[in-house]
Design a protein around this motif. Structure first.
Motif: not given
Length: 143
Positions: A58-84
């Motif tokens: 799960c990702l939301n507004y608390t992750d605003i300062k993170s490199d979201i694309k980099h996080i996504l590129e490191s994941l495999e086989g996940k249900l990624i829920v993105i709020d906001n």
């Protein structure tokens, strides 16, 4: 963009007086709707479930300062829920999600630009109250 779900076809949980019963028909599900419809409440139930189901991220507004694309590129086989998602995802990250074949997405927001979506990807929450419980399910936005 119509691809079968690769991580889970159904998410079901009971939380006090709420039931979340989501049936996924696509690899990318975009949940849109008015404020107060229960989108963020649904997100919070999924957030709680991630401790029991390691497939959920799960990702939301608390992750605003993170490199979201980099996080996504490191994941495999996940249900990624993105709020906001409106404030969290830039154009490049939205395009990455569109072509990611390793993960499944539930995107919560109002701005659907740059996802290359069809009406098959767009849903809103349907809330039905039965026996003092509110049941949230996904309803096609254009039905």
């Amino acid at each position: 963009m119509n691809c079968k779900p690769i991580v889970m076809e159904r998410y079901y949980t009971v939380h006090t007086s709420f039931v979340i019963d989501f049936h996924f028909t696509n690899n990318i599900t975009i949940l849109i709707g008015n404020s107060g419809a229960g989108k963020t409440a649904s997100y919070s139930f999924l957030l709680e479930s991630r401790s029991e189901d390691e497939r959920i991220v799960c990702l939301n507004y608390t992750d605003i300062k993170s490199d979201i694309k980099h996080i996504l590129e490191s994941l495999e086989g996940k249900l990624i829920v993105i709020d906001n998602a409106d404030i969290l995802l830039d154009r490049d990250t939205r395009r990455y999600i569109t072509f990611d074949s390793q993960n499944q997405y539930l995107i919560i927001g109002r701005d659907i630009r740059d996802f290359l979506t069809t009406e098959d990807n767009l849903f809103e929450l349907e809330a039905v109250t039965r026996d003092e419980r509110t049941i949230f399910s996904l309803k096609r936005y254009f039905s």
